[in-house]
Design a protein around this motif. Structure first.
Motif, PDB file in Angstrom:
ATOM      1  N   GLY A  96      63.648  28.343  71.621  1.00 27.75           N
ATOM      2  CA  GLY A  96      65.050  28.537  71.285  1.00 27.75           C
ATOM      3  C   GLY A  96      65.995  27.699  72.116  1.00 27.75           C
ATOM      4  N   PHE A  97      67.265  28.097  72.079  1.00 27.56           N
ATOM      5  CA  PHE A  97      68.298  27.391  72.818  1.00 27.56           C
ATOM      6  C   PHE A  97      67.931  27.213  74.281  1.00 27.56           C
TER       7      PHE A  97
ATOM      8  N   VAL B 169      60.389  24.917  74.647  1.00 30.86           N
ATOM      9  CA  VAL B 169      60.169  25.809  73.512  1.00 30.86           C
ATOM     10  C   VAL B 169      60.869  27.160  73.638  1.00 30.86           C
TER      11      VAL B 169
ATOM     12  N   VAL C 110      68.751  28.624  65.566  1.00 31.67           N
ATOM     13  CA  VAL C 110      67.588  28.345  66.404  1.00 31.67           C
ATOM     14  C   VAL C 110      66.695  29.573  66.463  1.00 31.67           C
TER      15      VAL C 110
ATOM     16  N   PHE D 261      55.075  13.451  70.214  1.00 33.96           N
ATOM     17  CA  PHE D 261      56.341  13.240  70.919  1.00 33.96           C
ATOM     18  C   PHE D 261      56.335  11.991  71.809  1.00 33.96           C
TER      19      PHE D 261
ATOM     20  N   HIS E 266      63.876  18.173  63.184  1.00 36.54           N
ATOM     21  CA  HIS E 266      63.199  17.267  64.124  1.00 36.54           C
ATOM     22  C   HIS E 266      61.791  16.922  63.633  1.00 36.54           C
TER      23      HIS E 266
ATOM     24  N   VAL F 158      69.482  22.263  72.049  1.00 35.10           N
ATOM     25  CA  VAL F 158      68.158  22.636  71.577  1.00 35.10           C
ATOM     26  C   VAL F 158      67.200  21.467  71.787  1.00 35.10           C
ATOM     27  N   VAL F 159      66.299  21.658  72.735  1.00 36.79           N
ATOM     28  CA  VAL F 159      65.313  20.640  73.087  1.00 36.79           C
ATOM     29  C   VAL F 159      63.962  21.104  72.537  1.00 36.79           C
ATOM     30  N   PRO F 160      63.433  20.413  71.534  1.00 37.06           N
ATOM     31  CA  PRO F 160      62.206  20.899  70.891  1.00 37.06           C
ATOM     32  C   PRO F 160      61.075  21.290  71.854  1.00 37.06           C
ATOM     33  N   THR F 161      60.821  20.469  72.884  1.00 35.54           N
ATOM     34  CA  THR F 161      59.674  20.785  73.740  1.00 35.54           C
ATOM     35  C   THR F 161      60.021  21.703  74.920  1.00 35.54           C
TER      36      THR F 161
ATOM     37  N   ASP G 125      62.087  13.654  72.495  1.00 36.70           N
ATOM     38  CA  ASP G 125      63.241  14.561  72.455  1.00 36.70           C
ATOM     39  C   ASP G 125      64.058  14.593  73.734  1.00 36.70           C
TER      40      ASP G 125
ATOM     41  N   CYS H 179      60.147  23.686  67.668  1.00 31.39           N
ATOM     42  CA  CYS H 179      60.576  22.283  67.658  1.00 31.39           C
ATOM     43  C   CYS H 179      62.021  22.079  67.263  1.00 31.39           C
ATOM     44  N   GLY H 180      62.879  22.943  67.722  1.00 26.64           N
ATOM     45  CA  GLY H 180      64.306  22.650  67.623  1.00 26.64           C
ATOM     46  C   GLY H 180      65.023  23.442  66.556  1.00 26.64           C
ATOM     47  N   PHE H 181      66.215  22.955  66.218  1.00 24.86           N
ATOM     48  CA  PHE H 181      67.039  23.605  65.219  1.00 24.86           C
ATOM     49  C   PHE H 181      66.279  23.817  63.918  1.00 24.86           C
TER      50      PHE H 181
END
Lengths: 301, 301
Positions: A227-228, A225, B220, A41, B194, A220-223, A57, B226-228
């Motif tokens: 879920g929404f 962690v 999600v 990342f 992502h 939705v922010v991947p890091t 992200d 790591c996101g959607f």
């Protein structure tokens, strides 16, 4: 051998990032501050063992806490950012030519310094913008005392622990409302509902005591962690009650550059809540008397 | 000391779950099969070191791969599930009284056996339902040979490695189309954009060669980190071109019980794509001649 940064936010679950290089490690008056070059990342800022943002992200979080409320409002000129030391929110806000002045109050000067030095991909040249009014200080004290008034207040708060606890109190939000222009909007980061459901419930209960309208939208922010992530909003006007054609027109007019997440479809899609999130929201209060008359507010939009 | 399950899906990033108990560990003809009691997400099924589903969040994946296409179609009677050994998809499909028959073709009998024994919260009594036609065998061979025809084909495929590689080939999807009724819909799991962007691009390119319409929608799933997560669809009809009032009416009529994610708002919200996802999609092909005439398909809905 791979070195890992293991996030310690939750019990029983953790995310880990490969550390390619430690760029900064220090202890400010408030927290442990670290910047890593990660394997996946890019650069990452971690405070007290929790991921704050990564180059890979950050765009999700920063775009969704700025462009959505700015375009929902339609005429934002003055903005207050509470927290946000990495400068990511500031940079997105300043993309709007309509914005004339942004006051940012961050308690930890070390975070600003390391953002300027190590995270230029996140803050850009935002700190040097002539519209930026940067204050290293206590955001809670600022909203209690300032004479400035804002069209948008963005509370870039972390989780309700450590120096940020005050950013979850009624006094703080009463004061936020005090510094808001009629029709102004407040938005705040509100955690990951799948893991931190009660925080969302509590935030909306609190907002309902203070504003006529409030709610949540999702990104939705991947890091971040699990879920929404929920972002909560509050206002004397209903920010969901805008004609979609207005949002499309404002988006076209704004001419925002370099976006990777926000667009008018996502603007509306973000308000669609899965059942398990919708059930976390308290029932809407009976309509409170808005600070501005409904017609006047509607005209403003 | 805490024992951790470290997922090995990505380089440079990993999720880890506290293991409270190992409930099952075995090696089938195809893969390493494990069931854990985790610290945070209840029971988890892992295949070859990758999380397949957990009691804590399986509802997202299973609801969104079933109820969305079933209500978009409106008259689904016969369903084919390729894969899906844990039974979660099967259980959701069977909630629809309109569904008369579900054929499920799972290659790995061990997964079905351990689902029945260890994951009743995920599969319920779906395997015992009289409408279930369970086949332990090769899904690719099934669609090449069967005389059955379906209104909905759900490809519950994992990532394109191991025994599932064939579920990413043109031959497989040509055969899927062969077994689809006019106006039928195909949906498939398509990874996390992502991290796995090219998989989404490749899937849509492939679908465009075979069907008049295709696209993606998002959900999600916390433990698909790591996101959607993207779910792709393909059909000779445009499943996004349905009057929202129709979806609300079908939802009310269906009377689905125990949902935690899907609802009509999410049905439409899921098609809103962030910019970085939209950019992964190839340009739509010039309209192909649909297998059924447009008017007939429209009437069917």
């Amino acid at each position: 051998m791979t070195t890992w940064f293991n996030e310690t936010l939750y019990s029983g679950f953790r995310q880990s990032h490969e550390i390619k290089k430690v760029l900064f490690e220090g202890k400010s008056k408030y927290q442990k501050v670290r910047v890593f070059e990660t394997g996946r990342f890019g650069r990452m800022l971690a405070l007290d063992g929790v991921v704050q943002c990564t180059e890979g992200d950050e765009f999700v979080y920063h775009e969704m806490l700025t462009h959505l409320p700015i375009l929902a409002h339609g005429k934002v000129q003055s903005v207050l950012i509470v927290g946000g030391g990495d400068g990511g929110i500031l940079e997105e806000v300043l993309k709007h030519k309509s914005v004339k002045r942004v006051t940012m109050v961050e308690i930890d000067g070390m975070v600003i310094d390391i953002a300027k030095k190590y995270l230029p991909k996140i803050c850009g040249k935002a700190f040097a913008d002539r519209r930026t009014n940067l204050i290293v200080g206590d955001g809670a004290a600022w909203v209690a005392e300032t004479e400035e008034r804002y069209d948008l207040v963005i509370v870039d708060r972390p989780d309700p622990v450590g120096p940020a606890t005050v950013l979850f109190s009624k006094t703080f939000y009463d004061n936020c409302r005090r510094v808001m222009q009629p029709g102004a909007i407040l938005v705040a980061q509100n955690g990951v509902p799948h893991m931190q459901g009660p925080e969302l419930t509590d935030a909306i209960k609190l907002f309902q005591k203070i504003w006529a309208h409030s709610g949540t939208y999702l990104a939705v922010v991947p890091t971040y962690v699990c879920g929404f992530m929920s972002m909560t909003w509050a206002s004397d006007a209903d920010i969901t009650d805008v004609d979609p054609r207005q949002i499309f027109a404002r988006y076209d007019r704004a001419g925002l550059k370099g976006l990777r997440y926000y667009n008018p479809e996502i603007h509306f899609g973000a308000f669609a809540l899965p059942d398990f999130v919708a059930r976390l929201l308290p029932a809407p209060k009976a309509a409170r008397k808005p600070a501005v008359k409904k017609k006047a507010a509607a005209k403003k939009r």
